[in-house]
Design an enzyme around this catalytic site. Structure first.
Site, PDB file in Angstrom:
ATOM      1  N   SER A  49      -9.447   1.322   3.318  1.00  0.00           N
ATOM      2  CA  SER A  49      -8.694   2.212   2.462  1.00  0.00           C
ATOM      3  C   SER A  49      -7.642   1.486   1.615  1.00  0.00           C
ATOM      4  CB  SER A  49      -7.989   3.260   3.319  1.00  0.00           C
ATOM      5  OG  SER A  49      -7.067   2.647   4.236  1.00  0.00           O
ATOM      6  N   LYS A  52       0.853  -1.188   0.000  1.00  0.00           N
ATOM      7  CA  LYS A  52       0.000   0.000   0.000  1.00  0.00           C
ATOM      8  C   LYS A  52       0.889   1.237   0.000  1.00  0.00           C
ATOM      9  CE  LYS A  52      -3.864   1.898   2.742  1.00  0.00           C
ATOM     10  NZ  LYS A  52      -4.703   1.633   3.936  1.00  0.00           N
ATOM     11  N   SER A 107      -9.742  -1.306   7.323  1.00  0.00           N
ATOM     12  CA  SER A 107      -9.196  -1.047   5.990  1.00  0.00           C
ATOM     13  C   SER A 107      -8.393  -2.175   5.365  1.00  0.00           C
ATOM     14  CB  SER A 107      -8.347   0.229   6.011  1.00  0.00           C
ATOM     15  OG  SER A 107      -9.165   1.356   6.178  1.00  0.00           O
TER      16      SER A 107
END
Length: 453
Positions: free
Chosen positions: A150, A75, A174
């Site tokens: 997210s 990420k 997330s």
């Protein structure tokens, strides 16, 4: 070779090479990126050079373990020295990292190959991954739908075969939300189990980092590489690490599984409820002792979590709040709300947190694992603000965090696993355990998960 376990075996049997695995992933990235937008940065040349070096090491007899030569992604908030780290934000669009995050240090040491940095919700503060600065990430099962957030790019990349694993962060769900919407496994370890050093904080007392993978065994391999104390992380735990990899013949004999009679099935898609019910029956058939339980007040726990995050997020991002024009229209109002939280509100939320932690500790005296849905609904469409669950309207973002947010407040480990499909979209179950008992969760996940690829 869909899993890390399978790819690792093929590497050692000389049926493939790290360069071949990496090229396959890069080819899929090149083909699918225009549709899915799963990556912000692709490190093609670096990845191929790294893969060649991993192959040379194996040829020389240097084997770093099951992740040696495996192509992965991070990420885009995990620092990697010399690589852009945007955190999905205009604030950091040109930031080049000067350090390595602790997670990447461990994964690099374990022999991973870094394909690139995945797309995400702006500043990790949201559940859609509809990013105003880098574009919306799309769901591989239906590009008209969100992948969750997210860590949406990580979920999409793993589900689409663009990477064997991708790291995510989890402050209110997330990791588990994109795992659920994309049909992957997502592990949120116990708070402090994996270091967050080198990851921009959002909620100081809520942030977790962990892997999104294609199987629970793959998640176990990744946790094995990353777990452990890190003095650079003030929240890092000195609790001993375990042998996380489940045995090949995993079953659930003797495990006490709690099936909640309240909250988790109050407002949930009936197909998801049925799938979780079938999963509990499978667990019982494998020897688990399944019992219905009453869980503490999750709605109150979620409210405490929202207050804590609103306050901690505005504190974490305070140095940048004078640059209002650089925030997206979804994140900025949340930061403005955070400024309205009083010190008394924050303290009361923390007091409630401690009460709920004690109540859940009492619950886990009678069970080993709590089995719930990960999500109450299937993945919403991109831009969809309201959803219907069994004919009743609900805010899509609040619905997406309803079953996950409170578990961050508790700091307990949680695992999202696929449990079938409805209308071509993944359904997901959540397994929640006692602190630092990830090995037990992963064992249960390996016994119960269903592939939806």
């Amino acid at each position: 070779m869909n899993t890390i376990v399978e790819a690792a075996q093929a590497l050692r049997q000389k049926r493939t090479t790290s360069v071949e695995l990496t090229r396959q992933c890069l080819d899929r990235i090149e083909r699918l990126q225009p549709t899915l937008n799963a990556f912000i940065t692709v490190l093609k040349d670096r990845a191929l050079e790294q893969a060649a070096a991993r192959d040379a090491e194996l040829a020389a007899g240097e084997d770093r373990g099951s992740l040696h030569g495996i192509p992965i992604a991070l990420k885009d908030m995990f620092e990697v020295r010399g690589v852009r780290n945007t955190v999905g934000s205009k604030l950091f669009k040109d930031h080049i990292s000067e350090i390595d995050s602790a997670a990447w240090e461990k994964l690099d040491g374990a022999g991973c190959v870094l394909l690139g940095k995945t797309g995400m919700h702006e500043l990790a503060y949201g559940v859609t991954s509809n990013n105003p600065h880098f574009g919306a990430v799309r769901n591989p099962h239906d590009p008209e739908r969100i992948p969750g957030g997210s860590s949406g790019g990580s979920g999409a990349a793993v589900a689409a075969g663009m990477a064997y694993m991708a790291m995510g962060t989890d402050t209110g769900g997330s990791i588990r939300i994109p795992a659920a919407y994309c049909g992957t496994v997502g592990l949120k370890p116990t708070f402090g189990r994996v270091s967050t050093h080198g990851v921009l904080p959002l909620g100081f007392s809520l942030d977790h980092v962990g892997p999104l993978t294609r199987s629970s065994r793959d998640a176990a391999i990744c946790l094995q590489a990353m777990a452990g104390y890190d003095p650079r992380d003030a929240n890092s735990s000195t609790h001993f690490t375990d042998d996380y990899l489940p045995p090949d013949d995993t079953e659930l004999e003797g495990i006490r599984i709690g099936f909640p009679r309240n909250f988790f099935f109050d407002r949930v898609d009936s197909r998801i409820a049925d799938a979780i019910g079938e999963l509990s029956e499978r667990a019982a058939a494998q020897g688990a002792a399944v019992q219905t339980v009453t869980v503490p007040d999750i709605a109150g726990l979620n409210m405490a979590g929202r207050v804590i995050l609103l306050a901690e997020a505005v504190a974490a991002l305070e140095p940048y709040l004078d640059r209002r024009e650089d925030f997206g229209e979804e994140v900025l109002p949340l930061l403005d709300q955070g400024r309205l939280i009083s010190g008394a509100d924050y303290v009361q939320a923390q007091r409630l947190r401690r009460r709920y932690q004690l109540e859940f500790a009492k619950l886990f005296e009678s069970i080993d694992v709590l089995l719930t849905p990960s999500m109450p609904l299937l993945a919403p469409k991109v831009g969809q603000l309201t959803v219907e669950i069994n004919g009743e309207p609900e805010d899509a973002r609040l619905a997406s965090t309803r079953f996950s947010r409170g578990i961050n407040v508790l700091g307990l480990p949680a695992l999202a696993i696929p449990c079938g499909k409805a209308d071509g979209l993944p359904m997901s179950a959540q397994l929640i355990g006692r602190s630092f008992e990830e090995a037990l969760l992963l064992r249960a996940g390996a016994a119960l998960e269903t592939s939806v690829s």
